[in-house]
Structures are given as C-alpha cells and as structure tokens.
Design a protein around this motif. Sequence first.
Motif, mmCIF file in Angstrom:
data_model
loop_
_atom_site.group_PDB
_atom_site.id
_atom_site.type_symbol
_atom_site.label_atom_id
_atom_site.label_comp_id
_atom_site.label_asym_id
_atom_site.label_seq_id
_atom_site.Cartn_x
_atom_site.Cartn_y
_atom_site.Cartn_z
ATOM 1 N N GLN A 242 14.474 15.032 36.664
ATOM 2 C CA GLN A 242 15.596 14.914 35.322
ATOM 3 C C GLN A 242 14.081 14.641 34.142
ATOM 4 O O GLN A 242 14.451 15.406 32.942
ATOM 5 C CB GLN A 242 16.226 14.481 35.429
ATOM 6 N N THR A 243 13.186 13.494 34.320
ATOM 7 C CA THR A 243 12.034 13.442 32.845
ATOM 8 C C THR A 243 11.439 14.760 33.077
ATOM 9 O O THR A 243 10.670 14.670 34.059
ATOM 10 C CB THR A 243 11.921 12.400 34.034
ATOM 11 N N ASP A 315 19.444 19.019 26.572
ATOM 12 C CA ASP A 315 18.668 18.320 27.524
ATOM 13 C C ASP A 315 17.676 17.472 27.384
ATOM 14 O O ASP A 315 17.069 16.377 27.860
ATOM 15 C CB ASP A 315 18.609 19.400 29.341
ATOM 16 N N LYS A 318 19.143 14.743 25.481
ATOM 17 C CA LYS A 318 19.838 13.536 26.655
ATOM 18 C C LYS A 318 18.659 12.616 27.042
ATOM 19 O O LYS A 318 18.487 11.765 27.193
ATOM 20 C CB LYS A 318 20.544 14.490 27.908
ATOM 21 N N HIS A 319 17.558 13.259 27.427
ATOM 22 C CA HIS A 319 16.462 12.324 27.615
ATOM 23 C C HIS A 319 15.509 11.542 27.241
ATOM 24 O O HIS A 319 15.438 10.300 27.380
ATOM 25 C CB HIS A 319 15.117 13.580 28.076
#
Length: 416
Positions: A242-243, A315, A318-319
């Motif tokens: 996800q990173t 996204d 969020k990161h």
Amino acid sequence: MEAEQVGELVSVTFTWTIEKFSTLKSQKHYSEGFSVGDFQWQMVVYPKGSSGIPGKHDLSIYLNVANASALPSGWSRYAQFTLTVVNQVDRDKSITVETKHVFSESKSDWGFTSFMPLSELCDCTRGFLVNDICVLEAEVAVSQVDYKISEVQETWFCTPLVPPKHEDQTLGPSNVDSVVVTESSQPLREPCSEQALNSSIAFTTRSFDQLLAFQDSLSSEQACTELNDSPVGPSIIKEHEQTPSTPVGRLMDFKGLGQIEKDFVPLLEEVCLLHPSLIECQRKRSRMFTEWAFTALGRLLYFLQTTKGKDMVEDACKHLQILWEELETFRFDLSWLEPHVQSALGMNKFVERARLVKEQRDNVDALEIEVKRLKARLVVATLEFQVAKTDMGLAEESCVEINMDGELGYGRRALF
C-alpha cells in the motif's frame, strides 16, 4: 459449484460471474457465500485494486471466511486454493494462481493484491472481459479439522525495510510473520492478507509507541546498551504494498546515527542543517530507534519531494496522513514541517475542484463545437432554401395556364 473429497480435504470449485464490471466502483465487492466443509467462504475483489499506490492499477482478489465473526474463539482451518481469472475466449489462457493458508481469527482472508494488471484485464482483445462480463473462479480444498498455525509453514510476502549490513544477524523469536525478499527483478503475485494490508502501518506505529515507552523507562545509557543488544532488528517492520514507491537501495551512514536509504540522506542533511534540533533530540536514543526515526522522516520528505499536486488523490492523501502520524511518534519538533504536510493534505480538494472545472470546460467546449456545427448547417440550409425558391419562381413563369375542365378535342370543324 462442484464439490469432491480429496484425501483429508474437501474441495469445492466456485464460479463468480460479474456483470457490468467496468461500472463497479473502486471499493471491494463480495461474491455470494459458498460452503466448503463446515465453513462459509466468499471471494473478495477490488475492481480498481487495493494497493493504494498512485499509478499502480492491478486487480486484487482474496478468499475470505464469510462467517468468521460467528465462529468460536480459537478456530482455524487449513486451506489450499487457486484463484482464477477465466479467459472466456480461450480457457487455456486463463490466469490461475495457487496458494495455501491457515485461516484463523486474526487472518480470515488471504489472496493477492496484484493479481494481474487492469490494462491486461480490460483489453478487449485478451478475452478476460467479454461484453463487460468478468468470470472468476476459486477452487478451495479445506481440512475437516482445526490446524495449529505451526503445523503449516506460511510466509508473509511484502517489502521490508532493509536492515543495515553491519547488523546482519540471526533474529530471535517474534510474533511477526516472516519476511521474504525475492532477488528477482520481475514483479511477483505475492499472497497477503487483506486484514494485514489495512493494519500493517498501525502495527508499525504501535511498535514505535512501545519502544518509546520502553526507552522512557530507562536511563539514556541503559536504553542505548539494552536496545542495541536486542536480537530484534528493523526487519520487524512490515511495510505493505500500500506504500507508494519508496526507494529500496543502498544504505548510507547518516552523521553516525545509523544506516539510512541513500536517496533519503540528501533530504535529511538539508532539513537537519536548517533544524539542528532534529539530530539533538535523537542523540540519546538507541541506534536502532534513531534509524527508524530518520527513515520515517526521510520517507515523508521523499514523498513530498517526488509527489506532484495533481497526484494528491484520496489514496495519496491517506498514505501521507499515515506517514505523518508515524513520524509524530518519534517526538521530533515538526512545527516547521506541519504547514507543508497540511497544505499537501488539502491539495485533494483542489485536485477535485480542478477535475470538476475540467469536466465543465470539456462540456462547454463540446457544446460550442455543436453550436458551430448547427450554425454552419443553418447557413447551408438557408442557401438551399434560396435556390429552391428561385427555381420555383422560374418554373411558375414558364407554366401556361390551361383550363383543366375543358375538353381535350381532336381538331374537328364545326358543322353549320
């Protein structure tokens, strides 16, 4: 759905037909439940992927225990299963990936974040998406009894932080799943848990909090001695796919405080020159803790340097929020950095507004083109009307009036 007995395992093949696939939103979708053994299962799909990486667009598929919340405490089931994206034109070209997993309360799902590129799935010439229909299959073989986690060797596949070469040592027991790094440069479909995807960063932050509490309970000298002697190294940190893309390459010594990613060092040197307190507040920490702290700071700085405003979609925001919350754990004085982070987090609103403005502009441009087309058509129709009117006038002038009620006659003479 087909079921059969395979040794001690009960096997079922489940087919999921998804219609109007291209209209599905980005969030996850669940299939209907199906029974294998005494458990209920279902497939989970992310039509736009679940990696959260800007610019990375892969289909994500998982197998999930549907009735996990209703099962008794301590339950577990070993399963071997395959997940397939069916090629509806040529079955032999279907993409199938096989894996195994011990499902339990803490790991009730397992699958693949990057199953296949969406570009390949949506290519109408490939045969995976026909008439906007996608067909997925799961062949699941489940044990009839509970399995202990230790009875089945499992591997957690994700990208770890690379430990310093000088600390290359055997790690002691840990409650963290093992990490395997492949030497291949080709991307792999790596099995992982959807639950772990959402909790891996939270786990990392929690570990940092525990380390801070531990260090605060010791003197500076004790903390440095005991933490450096600990068999637990930076590899306990689980970083998920996800990173967004973060460089994983050679490590460099950063001012004698630890080994940091080479790409982070110039950024860290620049901010530490402007803000010396960043180094001072970490000098009494252990080397391992300091490496984590400056790696977290380097990751955030690298993100801000390499990410453009137009990339700050939901996204990415969020990161960045996760990176910021993780960095705050290390108790740096970040008052100088916070305005830049908050500005970047607010960029999503501008990106959304820019998108709406672009849509309106495109709509206006399309209507303007249509108006010009209709005006041109009106000019042509007007000319055609004038020509037709002129032709009609000429035709009327050349027409001699005739008594249509009179006899036609044949030229006879009148008799007297």
